[in-house]
Scaffold this motif. Structure first.
Motif, PDB file in Angstrom:
ATOM      1  N   ASN A 339       0.822  -1.214   0.000  1.00  0.00           N
ATOM      2  CA  ASN A 339       0.000   0.000   0.000  1.00  0.00           C
ATOM      3  C   ASN A 339       0.855   1.263   0.000  1.00  0.00           C
ATOM      4  O   ASN A 339       0.551   2.240  -0.699  1.00  0.00           O
ATOM      5  CB  ASN A 339      -0.922   0.016   1.228  1.00  0.00           C
ATOM      6  N   THR A 340       1.921   1.256   0.806  1.00  0.00           N
ATOM      7  CA  THR A 340       2.793   2.430   0.878  1.00  0.00           C
ATOM      8  C   THR A 340       3.438   2.698  -0.474  1.00  0.00           C
ATOM      9  O   THR A 340       3.533   3.853  -0.918  1.00  0.00           O
ATOM     10  CB  THR A 340       3.887   2.221   1.944  1.00  0.00           C
ATOM     11  N   THR A 341       3.875   1.641  -1.145  1.00  0.00           N
ATOM     12  CA  THR A 341       4.506   1.797  -2.456  1.00  0.00           C
ATOM     13  C   THR A 341       3.499   2.282  -3.492  1.00  0.00           C
ATOM     14  O   THR A 341       3.786   3.193  -4.284  1.00  0.00           O
ATOM     15  CB  THR A 341       5.129   0.464  -2.904  1.00  0.00           C
ATOM     16  N   THR A 342       2.315   1.690  -3.480  1.00  0.00           N
ATOM     17  CA  THR A 342       1.276   2.099  -4.432  1.00  0.00           C
ATOM     18  C   THR A 342       0.871   3.552  -4.206  1.00  0.00           C
ATOM     19  O   THR A 342       0.700   4.327  -5.161  1.00  0.00           O
ATOM     20  CB  THR A 342       0.047   1.176  -4.297  1.00  0.00           C
ATOM     21  N   ARG A 343       0.743   3.941  -2.927  1.00  0.00           N
ATOM     22  CA  ARG A 343       0.364   5.324  -2.620  1.00  0.00           C
ATOM     23  C   ARG A 343       1.466   6.296  -3.049  1.00  0.00           C
ATOM     24  O   ARG A 343       1.195   7.379  -3.564  1.00  0.00           O
ATOM     25  CB  ARG A 343       0.076   5.462  -1.128  1.00  0.00           C
ATOM     26  N   LEU A 344       2.720   5.900  -2.852  1.00  0.00           N
ATOM     27  CA  LEU A 344       3.853   6.732  -3.272  1.00  0.00           C
ATOM     28  C   LEU A 344       3.804   6.985  -4.777  1.00  0.00           C
ATOM     29  O   LEU A 344       3.909   8.135  -5.239  1.00  0.00           O
ATOM     30  CB  LEU A 344       5.163   6.033  -2.897  1.00  0.00           C
ATOM     31  N   LEU A 345       3.648   5.914  -5.547  1.00  0.00           N
ATOM     32  CA  LEU A 345       3.680   6.043  -7.005  1.00  0.00           C
ATOM     33  C   LEU A 345       2.405   6.684  -7.544  1.00  0.00           C
ATOM     34  O   LEU A 345       2.413   7.279  -8.625  1.00  0.00           O
ATOM     35  CB  LEU A 345       3.901   4.664  -7.637  1.00  0.00           C
ATOM     36  N   GLY A 346       1.314   6.571  -6.781  1.00  0.00           N
ATOM     37  CA  GLY A 346       0.084   7.263  -7.181  1.00  0.00           C
ATOM     38  C   GLY A 346       0.146   8.748  -6.886  1.00  0.00           C
ATOM     39  O   GLY A 346      -0.390   9.572  -7.636  1.00  0.00           O
ATOM     40  N   THR A 347       0.811   9.108  -5.794  1.00  0.00           N
ATOM     41  CA  THR A 347       0.930  10.521  -5.416  1.00  0.00           C
ATOM     42  C   THR A 347       1.898  11.258  -6.336  1.00  0.00           C
ATOM     43  O   THR A 347       1.663  12.412  -6.711  1.00  0.00           O
ATOM     44  CB  THR A 347       1.409  10.638  -3.956  1.00  0.00           C
ATOM     45  N   VAL A 525      23.117 -15.639  -6.287  1.00  0.00           N
ATOM     46  CA  VAL A 525      22.699 -14.578  -5.368  1.00  0.00           C
ATOM     47  C   VAL A 525      23.894 -14.089  -4.558  1.00  0.00           C
ATOM     48  O   VAL A 525      24.693 -14.881  -4.065  1.00  0.00           O
ATOM     49  CB  VAL A 525      21.588 -15.096  -4.425  1.00  0.00           C
ATOM     50  N   LEU A 526      24.010 -12.771  -4.406  1.00  0.00           N
ATOM     51  CA  LEU A 526      25.102 -12.191  -3.620  1.00  0.00           C
ATOM     52  C   LEU A 526      24.626 -11.554  -2.320  1.00  0.00           C
ATOM     53  O   LEU A 526      25.434 -11.234  -1.460  1.00  0.00           O
ATOM     54  CB  LEU A 526      25.851 -11.141  -4.446  1.00  0.00           C
ATOM     55  N   SER A 527      23.307 -11.347  -2.185  1.00  0.00           N
ATOM     56  CA  SER A 527      22.803 -10.715  -0.965  1.00  0.00           C
ATOM     57  C   SER A 527      21.372 -11.159  -0.709  1.00  0.00           C
ATOM     58  O   SER A 527      20.621 -11.458  -1.644  1.00  0.00           O
ATOM     59  CB  SER A 527      22.856  -9.184  -1.089  1.00  0.00           C
ATOM     60  N   PHE A 528      21.012 -11.198   0.580  1.00  0.00           N
ATOM     61  CA  PHE A 528      19.634 -11.469   0.995  1.00  0.00           C
ATOM     62  C   PHE A 528      19.119 -10.269   1.784  1.00  0.00           C
ATOM     63  O   PHE A 528      19.868  -9.646   2.544  1.00  0.00           O
ATOM     64  CB  PHE A 528      19.568 -12.720   1.878  1.00  0.00           C
ATOM     65  N   ASP A 529      17.833  -9.947   1.601  1.00  0.00           N
ATOM     66  CA  ASP A 529      17.239  -8.882   2.405  1.00  0.00           C
ATOM     67  C   ASP A 529      15.951  -9.387   3.045  1.00  0.00           C
ATOM     68  O   ASP A 529      15.620 -10.578   2.960  1.00  0.00           O
ATOM     69  CB  ASP A 529      17.025  -7.602   1.586  1.00  0.00           C
ATOM     70  N   CYS A 530      15.212  -8.470   3.679  1.00  0.00           N
ATOM     71  CA  CYS A 530      14.059  -8.905   4.478  1.00  0.00           C
ATOM     72  C   CYS A 530      12.752  -8.777   3.695  1.00  0.00           C
ATOM     73  O   CYS A 530      11.831  -8.080   4.111  1.00  0.00           O
ATOM     74  CB  CYS A 530      14.000  -8.144   5.799  1.00  0.00           C
ATOM     75  N   GLU A 531      12.697  -9.424   2.543  1.00  0.00           N
ATOM     76  CA  GLU A 531      11.459  -9.679   1.809  1.00  0.00           C
ATOM     77  C   GLU A 531      10.802  -8.411   1.257  1.00  0.00           C
ATOM     78  O   GLU A 531       9.886  -7.854   1.850  1.00  0.00           O
ATOM     79  CB  GLU A 531      10.489 -10.471   2.688  1.00  0.00           C
ATOM     80  N   PHE A 532      11.277  -8.001   0.086  1.00  0.00           N
ATOM     81  CA  PHE A 532      10.739  -6.828  -0.593  1.00  0.00           C
ATOM     82  C   PHE A 532       9.917  -7.210  -1.821  1.00  0.00           C
ATOM     83  O   PHE A 532       9.678  -6.368  -2.686  1.00  0.00           O
ATOM     84  CB  PHE A 532      11.884  -5.891  -1.006  1.00  0.00           C
ATOM     85  N   ASP A 533       9.491  -8.457  -1.906  1.00  0.00           N
ATOM     86  CA  ASP A 533       8.755  -8.876  -3.100  1.00  0.00           C
ATOM     87  C   ASP A 533       7.421  -8.149  -3.231  1.00  0.00           C
ATOM     88  O   ASP A 533       6.983  -7.833  -4.349  1.00  0.00           O
ATOM     89  CB  ASP A 533       8.547 -10.392  -3.095  1.00  0.00           C
ATOM     90  N   ALA A 534       6.748  -7.848  -2.097  1.00  0.00           N
ATOM     91  CA  ALA A 534       5.474  -7.122  -2.180  1.00  0.00           C
ATOM     92  C   ALA A 534       5.692  -5.714  -2.727  1.00  0.00           C
ATOM     93  O   ALA A 534       4.855  -5.189  -3.475  1.00  0.00           O
ATOM     94  CB  ALA A 534       4.818  -7.056  -0.798  1.00  0.00           C
ATOM     95  N   VAL A 535       6.822  -5.110  -2.373  1.00  0.00           N
ATOM     96  CA  VAL A 535       7.150  -3.775  -2.885  1.00  0.00           C
ATOM     97  C   VAL A 535       7.403  -3.841  -4.392  1.00  0.00           C
ATOM     98  O   VAL A 535       6.907  -3.007  -5.165  1.00  0.00           O
ATOM     99  CB  VAL A 535       8.382  -3.211  -2.151  1.00  0.00           C
ATOM    100  N   ILE A 536       8.168  -4.845  -4.823  1.00  0.00           N
ATOM    101  CA  ILE A 536       8.475  -4.968  -6.252  1.00  0.00           C
ATOM    102  C   ILE A 536       7.217  -5.305  -7.048  1.00  0.00           C
ATOM    103  O   ILE A 536       7.027  -4.816  -8.172  1.00  0.00           O
ATOM    104  CB  ILE A 536       9.582  -6.022  -6.464  1.00  0.00           C
ATOM    105  N   GLU A 537       6.335  -6.116  -6.464  1.00  0.00           N
ATOM    106  CA  GLU A 537       5.052  -6.398  -7.129  1.00  0.00           C
ATOM    107  C   GLU A 537       4.300  -5.095  -7.390  1.00  0.00           C
ATOM    108  O   GLU A 537       3.721  -4.899  -8.463  1.00  0.00           O
ATOM    109  CB  GLU A 537       4.195  -7.315  -6.244  1.00  0.00           C
TER     110      GLU A 537
END
Length: 590
Positions: A339-347, A525-537
């Motif tokens: 939601n935060t990502t969608t709102r950012l790109l919508g704004t 893979v060279l790095s792991f992070d804390c799950e940003f797939d919802a943001v990329i979606e």
């Protein structure tokens, strides 16, 4: 002199000895004749030969292809005194007996690591010199046919304290969270820009409300937390020049609209990115969603998803930077991040480029200096063989044949940001005399923050960059960071390196050390992070063709485990972000 069968033997030869070190060579050789300077083993040890004296060979020996160093503590049976000893294994390889093909670099590394893990296995770790050398020779004799030679260097170290290290590769689960001011600040920063209430935090963590309130008051007195209306608290944004509370974002003229969005997840990441932005102003929008059940102090206001946007310039580009209130794979976290990502790109509808900037966990390479990632380095998401830059692992299944992974891959339609990053890396790697631009940006930011900033963005001591290898089950051993074979090639102090490769996430692969290593090797893979797939979606759902992940390495898991390195790693990632943005063409509407 005695004739022997013309068969390959495993031969140990002393190379050199000093007052505090011994170097031996163990190699495969065909020996036709033996003499009284050799000991030829028999019985179950047939095939092993020990030279009693050093053998001087003509010619220059080739440098080792790989090396591994670890340390052990020897305890004197008489005095109980601890002595630390460095043990270095240097490897040379040959083609497998059943093929003429020389093992690839990756295969060599895999063989060396497997050999090392078997050598130091806790089940039968050798307790003395003789047992240690004997086990190396027996492993070479019966397995690892592609290893041609191993040089073993044993060196005693003086004055080293007994280290404190984790007992296993996995952290214990279900620990009680201790109430401290630092922990409260961490929770407030994690929730930011969402405010928190003492009632909700105390209830969620099982803490006493009065004790929690005392810690919040202490943080207020240190200007780290501020009290909002309705009994809520949030992080005090001491580094922002201008902060405006708004109900909705003000209208901006076209030339002021940002074309680049930067998304962060931790408070220190947001501060680091903000330090790269000029002429910045921050807008915060709080959302209330009614009241919860009343307490003795009256009804408590409930807050919905709040938003923070910092706008300004990096080079010729207009920027907007936001912070996600939380990330992860709970339903609430996924919904909030999306939601935060969608709102950012919508704004901000003129955004064409999206940067995901912050900390991550590095995938170490235990034997190859050039491929090894250290804390404070940066991994930039770069296409692998399938052109994917980000992978989310839904499920990992261990089978008799290895591991099977169910993966959701992500890739941008346009790789121009990745190409700029690759050029930055190439320039830095080819010219050690010139300081890379991101290093200058980082130094400028450190000067701006000063020595009293909280969090502290200065680089931690390199002594805290400990490297551990999983050697089976949950046992680990501390190993040294690999050194360059070419002694003239060295890391420059204060000059982090850029690495290009895919970035991944997934709770199961991050949690289990051995599975994570296999996944990284298989997927590049060279790095792991804390799950940003919802943001990329959300980014892809909003039809943004260019996006990139930039991860400053804070630990060797997923970036969340070693708090000490997070601010500095965030700052390095933000500095590389600025270097990439400054390498982009200026937008036409400014």
């Amino acid at each position: 002199m005695t004739e022997t069968k013309d068969e390959e033997q495993v031969v140990m030869t002393p190379k050199s000895k000093t007052a505090n070190s011994t170097t031996l060579i163990i190699e495969r050789k065909r020996i036709q004749k033996t003499d009284d300077k050799m000991h030829v083993a028999g019985g179950q040890h047939t095939g092993i030969v020990i030279n009693k004296e050093a053998v001087i060979e003509n010619g220059t020996s080739e440098p080792a292809q790989l090396s591994l160093e670890f340390r052990v503590f020897l305890v004197s049976g008489q005095t109980g005194k601890h002595t630390q000893e460095s043990r270095i294994l240097r490897f040379w390889f040959r083609p497998s007996p059943d093929t003429v093909d020389f093992p690839s670099d990756d295969k060599q590394a895999s063989v060396a690591q497997d050999f090392f893990k078997e050598l130091v296995s806790p089940k039968d770790f050798p307790r003395d010199y003789v047992g240690f050398i004997k086990k190396i020779m027996k492993l070479m004799q019966h397995n690892y046919q592609t290893i041609k030679k191993i040089e073993v260097e044993l060196k005693q170290l003086e004055g080293e304290p007994v280290p404190v290290r984790p007992l296993s590769a996995e952290e214990p689960l279900g620990n009680v969270v201790v109430l401290t001011a630092e922990k409260v600040l961490e929770l407030i920063e994690s929730a930011y820009p969402n405010p928190i209430t003492i009632h909700d935090v105390a209830k969620e963590n099982g803490w006493d409300e009065d004790e929690l309130a005392n810690h919040v008051a202490e943080l207020e007195s240190r200007n780290l937390v501020k009290n909002l209306e309705h009994g809520a608290f949030t992080r005090q944004q001491s580094h922002d020049v201008q902060v405006t509370i708004v109900k909705q974002m003000p209208t901006m003229i076209s030339s002021k609209q940002p074309t680049i969005a930067i998304i962060t997840a931790q408070y220190c990441e947001k501060l680091a990115v903000d330090s790269m932005i000029e002429n910045k102003e921050t807008f915060v929008r709080y959302t209330t969603v009614g009241c919860s059940s009343p307490t003795s102090d009256g009804p408590i206001t409930r807050f919905g998803e709040s938003n923070v946007y910092t706008l300004g310039n990096i080079g010729a580009h207009r920027i907007v930077c936001t912070k996600l209130p939380t990330v992860g794979h709970t339903r609430e976290a996924m919904t909030a991040a999306g939601n935060t990502t969608t709102r950012l790109l919508g704004t901000f509808q003129k955004v064409d480029y999206v940067f995901l900037v912050g900390v991550g966990g590095g995938v170490p390479h235990y034997t190859d200096y050039k491929k090894h990632i250290r804390l404070g380095d940066v991994v930039v998401s770069y296409p692998t063989k399938d052109k994917n830059i980000y992978l989310y692992c839904d499920k990992a299944t261990v089978t008799d044949k290895g591991c099977e992974f169910e993966v959701k891959p992500y890739r941008p339609n346009n790789l121009n940001l990745q190409e700029i990053a690759a050029n930055l890396k190439l320039s830095a790697d080819n010219d050690n005399e010139v300081t890379p631009p991101w290093v200058n940006y980082m130094r400028d930011a450190l000067n701006t923050f000063g020595s009293s900033s909280e969090p502290d963005f200065k680089p931690p001591s390199s002594e805290t960059d400990k490297l551990y290898m999983n050697i089976g089950n949950k046992d680990i051993i501390e190993v040294a960071h690999p050194l360059p074979q070419d002694k003239t090639v060295k890391r420059q102090e204060g000059r982090p390196r850029i690495h290009l490769g895919s970035i991944a996430s997934g709770r199961q692969i991050v949690r289990e050390d051995s599975i994570r290593q296999k996944f990284a090797a298989q997927m590049g893979v060279l790095s792991f992070d804390c799950e940003f797939d919802a943001v990329i979606e959300s980014i892809l759902g909003n039809c943004k063709d260019s996006f990139i992940c930039i991860r400053g390495i804070a630990d060797y898991k997923d970036g969340t485990r070693q708090k000490e390195w997070q601010p500095y790693a965030s700052l390095v990632a933000a500095s590389v972000t600025k270097a990439i943005i400054c390498g982009m063409e200026a937008p036409s509407n400014i």
